[in-house]
Design a protein around this motif. Structure first.
Motif, PDB file in Angstrom:
ATOM      1  N   UNK A 181     -16.231  35.445 -56.230  1.00  0.00           N
ATOM      2  CA  UNK A 181     -15.952  35.910 -54.867  1.00  0.00           C
ATOM      3  C   UNK A 181     -15.310  34.832 -53.994  1.00  0.00           C
ATOM      4  N   UNK A 182     -15.909  33.649 -53.970  1.00  0.00           N
ATOM      5  CA  UNK A 182     -15.424  32.597 -53.071  1.00  0.00           C
ATOM      6  C   UNK A 182     -14.198  31.890 -53.617  1.00  0.00           C
ATOM      7  N   UNK A 183     -14.165  31.694 -54.949  1.00  0.00           N
ATOM      8  CA  UNK A 183     -13.057  30.969 -55.539  1.00  0.00           C
ATOM      9  C   UNK A 183     -11.887  31.854 -55.903  1.00  0.00           C
ATOM     10  N   UNK A 184     -12.084  32.766 -56.840  1.00  0.00           N
ATOM     11  CA  UNK A 184     -10.982  33.572 -57.361  1.00  0.00           C
ATOM     12  C   UNK A 184     -10.485  34.605 -56.362  1.00  0.00           C
ATOM     13  N   UNK A 185     -11.392  35.194 -55.598  1.00  0.00           N
ATOM     14  CA  UNK A 185     -10.980  36.187 -54.602  1.00  0.00           C
ATOM     15  C   UNK A 185     -10.729  35.579 -53.228  1.00  0.00           C
ATOM     16  N   UNK A 186     -11.040  34.298 -53.060  1.00  0.00           N
ATOM     17  CA  UNK A 186     -10.752  33.604 -51.801  1.00  0.00           C
ATOM     18  C   UNK A 186     -11.545  34.100 -50.611  1.00  0.00           C
ATOM     19  N   UNK A 187     -12.781  34.557 -50.817  1.00  0.00           N
ATOM     20  CA  UNK A 187     -13.573  35.107 -49.717  1.00  0.00           C
ATOM     21  C   UNK A 187     -14.365  34.036 -48.964  1.00  0.00           C
ATOM     22  N   UNK A 188     -14.329  32.783 -49.427  1.00  0.00           N
ATOM     23  CA  UNK A 188     -14.984  31.694 -48.711  1.00  0.00           C
ATOM     24  C   UNK A 188     -16.487  31.863 -48.595  1.00  0.00           C
ATOM     25  N   UNK A 189     -17.030  31.442 -47.443  1.00  0.00           N
ATOM     26  CA  UNK A 189     -18.479  31.460 -47.242  1.00  0.00           C
ATOM     27  C   UNK A 189     -19.044  32.880 -47.312  1.00  0.00           C
ATOM     28  N   UNK A 190     -18.275  33.860 -46.841  1.00  0.00           N
ATOM     29  CA  UNK A 190     -18.736  35.256 -46.941  1.00  0.00           C
ATOM     30  C   UNK A 190     -18.912  35.653 -48.403  1.00  0.00           C
ATOM     31  N   UNK A 191     -18.016  35.193 -49.268  1.00  0.00           N
ATOM     32  CA  UNK A 191     -18.137  35.470 -50.690  1.00  0.00           C
ATOM     33  C   UNK A 191     -19.368  34.820 -51.296  1.00  0.00           C
ATOM     34  N   UNK A 192     -19.708  33.615 -50.814  1.00  0.00           N
ATOM     35  CA  UNK A 192     -20.925  32.951 -51.270  1.00  0.00           C
ATOM     36  C   UNK A 192     -22.149  33.787 -50.923  1.00  0.00           C
ATOM     37  N   UNK A 193     -22.195  34.268 -49.687  1.00  0.00           N
ATOM     38  CA  UNK A 193     -23.322  35.096 -49.265  1.00  0.00           C
ATOM     39  C   UNK A 193     -23.417  36.377 -50.059  1.00  0.00           C
ATOM     40  N   UNK A 194     -22.264  37.010 -50.290  1.00  0.00           N
ATOM     41  CA  UNK A 194     -22.239  38.258 -51.049  1.00  0.00           C
ATOM     42  C   UNK A 194     -22.671  38.027 -52.491  1.00  0.00           C
ATOM     43  N   UNK A 195     -22.161  36.946 -53.096  1.00  0.00           N
ATOM     44  CA  UNK A 195     -22.531  36.641 -54.473  1.00  0.00           C
ATOM     45  C   UNK A 195     -24.012  36.372 -54.618  1.00  0.00           C
ATOM     46  N   UNK A 196     -24.596  35.639 -53.666  1.00  0.00           N
ATOM     47  CA  UNK A 196     -26.026  35.343 -53.720  1.00  0.00           C
ATOM     48  C   UNK A 196     -26.856  36.612 -53.574  1.00  0.00           C
ATOM     49  N   UNK A 197     -26.438  37.499 -52.654  1.00  0.00           N
ATOM     50  CA  UNK A 197     -27.176  38.755 -52.450  1.00  0.00           C
ATOM     51  C   UNK A 197     -27.152  39.614 -53.712  1.00  0.00           C
ATOM     52  N   UNK A 198     -25.996  39.732 -54.344  1.00  0.00           N
ATOM     53  CA  UNK A 198     -25.898  40.523 -55.574  1.00  0.00           C
ATOM     54  C   UNK A 198     -26.720  39.885 -56.686  1.00  0.00           C
ATOM     55  N   UNK A 199     -26.678  38.552 -56.775  1.00  0.00           N
ATOM     56  CA  UNK A 199     -27.470  37.852 -57.788  1.00  0.00           C
ATOM     57  C   UNK A 199     -28.963  38.095 -57.566  1.00  0.00           C
ATOM     58  N   UNK A 200     -29.393  38.112 -56.312  1.00  0.00           N
ATOM     59  CA  UNK A 200     -30.803  38.357 -56.017  1.00  0.00           C
ATOM     60  C   UNK A 200     -31.224  39.757 -56.426  1.00  0.00           C
ATOM     61  N   UNK A 201     -30.376  40.755 -56.157  1.00  0.00           N
ATOM     62  CA  UNK A 201     -30.706  42.126 -56.550  1.00  0.00           C
ATOM     63  C   UNK A 201     -30.704  42.288 -58.063  1.00  0.00           C
ATOM     64  N   UNK A 202     -29.696  41.694 -58.731  1.00  0.00           N
ATOM     65  CA  UNK A 202     -29.650  41.793 -60.187  1.00  0.00           C
ATOM     66  C   UNK A 202     -30.849  41.126 -60.842  1.00  0.00           C
ATOM     67  N   UNK A 203     -31.196  39.936 -60.360  1.00  0.00           N
ATOM     68  CA  UNK A 203     -32.341  39.224 -60.912  1.00  0.00           C
ATOM     69  C   UNK A 203     -33.637  39.961 -60.617  1.00  0.00           C
ATOM     70  N   UNK A 204     -33.729  40.535 -59.422  1.00  0.00           N
ATOM     71  CA  UNK A 204     -34.930  41.288 -59.050  1.00  0.00           C
ATOM     72  C   UNK A 204     -35.151  42.460 -59.994  1.00  0.00           C
ATOM     73  N   UNK A 205     -34.080  43.156 -60.343  1.00  0.00           N
ATOM     74  CA  UNK A 205     -34.199  44.298 -61.255  1.00  0.00           C
ATOM     75  C   UNK A 205     -34.734  43.846 -62.610  1.00  0.00           C
ATOM     76  N   UNK A 206     -34.182  42.754 -63.133  1.00  0.00           N
ATOM     77  CA  UNK A 206     -34.645  42.243 -64.426  1.00  0.00           C
ATOM     78  C   UNK A 206     -36.081  41.734 -64.318  1.00  0.00           C
ATOM     79  N   UNK A 207     -36.390  41.026 -63.223  1.00  0.00           N
ATOM     80  CA  UNK A 207     -37.725  40.476 -63.043  1.00  0.00           C
ATOM     81  C   UNK A 207     -38.776  41.582 -62.967  1.00  0.00           C
ATOM     82  N   UNK A 208     -38.430  42.688 -62.320  1.00  0.00           N
ATOM     83  CA  UNK A 208     -39.378  43.800 -62.240  1.00  0.00           C
ATOM     84  C   UNK A 208     -39.619  44.419 -63.613  1.00  0.00           C
TER      85      UNK A 208
END
Length: 445
Positions: A181-208
């Motif tokens: 998101x931040x590097x290849x798509x050039x979304x900067x800090x917003x991309x970092x936030x979006x990537x972290x949120x998606x990672x948290x949801x994906x990890x949460x699903x596996x953790x559950x």
């Protein structure tokens, strides 16, 4: 002992602790990856915005650490008592509470950012980008807080390897999505936030899924897998809320003490502020190791407490403390002998290096003496004697604040570090008298 698993030996403690140590060490890697991606693909404004936004999340999430600690204590006790239905009910309550707090954060995100950025002194450009980062990442809050509950369950059941796998998954997903998101798509800090949120949801699903498999494997009692009447038991809810409130106060006291330390150091100038920050990184690194043994103490002592097993309680406390003390000694010596090299690796500024080297023995002493506070915290979290923890935190923070002002006036930054060392000692001293009372409540023999 009811609910026990692997026999308690030093080797068993070490096997249980090392995945927790690695999982703890992986937590700051999230921030390092975010910083590296913006540092390479973004701008100075983006980097400043990331720092500003991440600070808010660190404060908010740390404040809700009771979701992990309280869950660990209650799960460990239920496990020791052989009450598997209560293990599941405790986890369900924590999961629902975490999801509820996360949803509340989503609703309150606008007033929260308005208040936070009103208190900070960032430029308009930095605060604007930080706001984008926050509004993207905040959507992961329910998942992030639910992960606290999963972590509490796994630690309370002694499943530290599963905890490590969950943390590594979160880090891996976060790194990949940040680059995308931040590097290849050039979304900067917003991309970092979006990537972290998606990672948290994906990890949460596996953790559950992991948590559900563990609970199903342990489900040999006649009660249903999830007994909603037990989950909604008013007495259990009151106990959990009281414990969570006590832990929250304790956490806020810790934040106040560390914040006061940083602010007091800033009064001595930028060089001292930077030197203290570097030394605190060494202290934080050491905490990864000491926390590992404290977490094992939470699970083992909590299980012994639930089983009403005084011998198991004392053995759990002794073995985890022996290994923790040996580790603290090794870490303190490492700071004394190799701390200078670590400081040189972290900064190239001569004045900062000199100041950090001058105060390095204080950091080593803090790490050595802090082991008692870590271990006692583990004991009192495992037994959910949270009122004592709360009162000890209030008392030790008061001691620190009362000592810091005259000590800094008399001895400068050395006085500040002396007060900080006295603070961590006071945390342990305030809890120590309650330890004998805890043991006395268990039947002899």
């Amino acid at each position: 002992m009811a609910g026990s698993t692997e026999p308690l030996t030093r080797a068993a403690v070490a096997r249980q602790a090392w995945p927790i140590i690695l999982a703890n060490a992986a937590v700051p890697a999230l921030g390092l990856v975010d910083t590296a991606v913006i540092g390479h693909y973004g701008s100075a404004t983006g980097l400043g915005a990331l720092a500003l936004g991440a600070l808010l999340f660190n404060f908010v999430y740390w404040s809700f650490g009771f979701l992990r600690m309280g869950t660990t204590g209650f799960v460990a006790q239920a496990r020791g008592a052989g009450d598997e239905a209560e293990v599941r009910a405790t986890f369900a309550r924590a999961l629902l509470l975490g999801a509820g707090i996360g949803a509340a954060l989503l609703v309150l995100q606008w007033p929260l950012t308005w208040l936070y950025f009103g208190l900070m002194d960032g430029s308009d450009a930095v605060e604007s980008v930080a706001g984008e980062y926050f509004r993207a990442r905040i959507w992961g809050a329910p998942a992030a807080l639910a992960l606290f509950a999963v972590s509490g369950l796994l630690i309370g059941l002694g499943r530290s390897r599963e905890l490590l796998l969950v943390q590594l998954l979160l880090n891996g997903l976060n790194a990949g999505l940040d680059v995308w998101f931040a590097g290849m798509l050039g979304m900067g800090a917003r991309g970092i936030g979006l990537g972290t949120a998606i990672a948290e949801w994906g990890t949460c699903a596996v953790a559950l899924v992991v948590a559900l498999r563990v609970l199903r494997w342990r489900h040999r009692d006649p009660a249903p897998l999830l007994d909603w009447r037990r989950v909604a038991d008013p007495q259990r809810i009151r106990e959990a809320m009281a414990a969570n409130g006590d832990i929250l106060v304790r956490t806020l006291c810790l934040l106040l003490a560390f914040g006061w330390f940083a602010n007091a150091g800033a009064r001595f100038g930028d060089v001292t502020l930077a030197a203290n920050h570097i030394l605190l990184q060494l202290v934080s690194f050491s905490a990864f190791f000491l926390d590992g043994f404290a977490f094992v103490a939470e699970a083992r002592v909590g299980a012994a407490w639930g089983a009403r097993d005084r011998a198991g309680f004392r053995r759990s406390m002794r073995l985890t403390s022996e290994l923790a003390l040996a580790t603290a000694l090794a870490l303190s010596l490492a700071i004394l002998l190799a701390g200078g090299a670590a400081v040189h690796a972290l900064t190239s500024l001569p004045a900062v290096r000199d100041s950090a080297a001058l105060h390095l023995p204080w950091a080593a002493l803090y790490v050595l003496l802090s082991v008692a506070a870590f271990q006692l915290d583990g004991v009192f979290i495992g037994t959910t004697r949270t009122r004592e923890m709360r009162n000890a935190a209030l008392l030790s923070t008061t001691v620190f604040l009362l000592l810091a002002w005259p000590a800094t006036r008399a001895w400068g930054n050395h006085g500040l570090w002396a007060a900080f060392v006295a603070y961590v000692v006071a945390r342990a001293v305030a809890l120590w008298p309650h330890l004998r009372r805890l043991q006395a409540r268990l039947p002899a023999g």
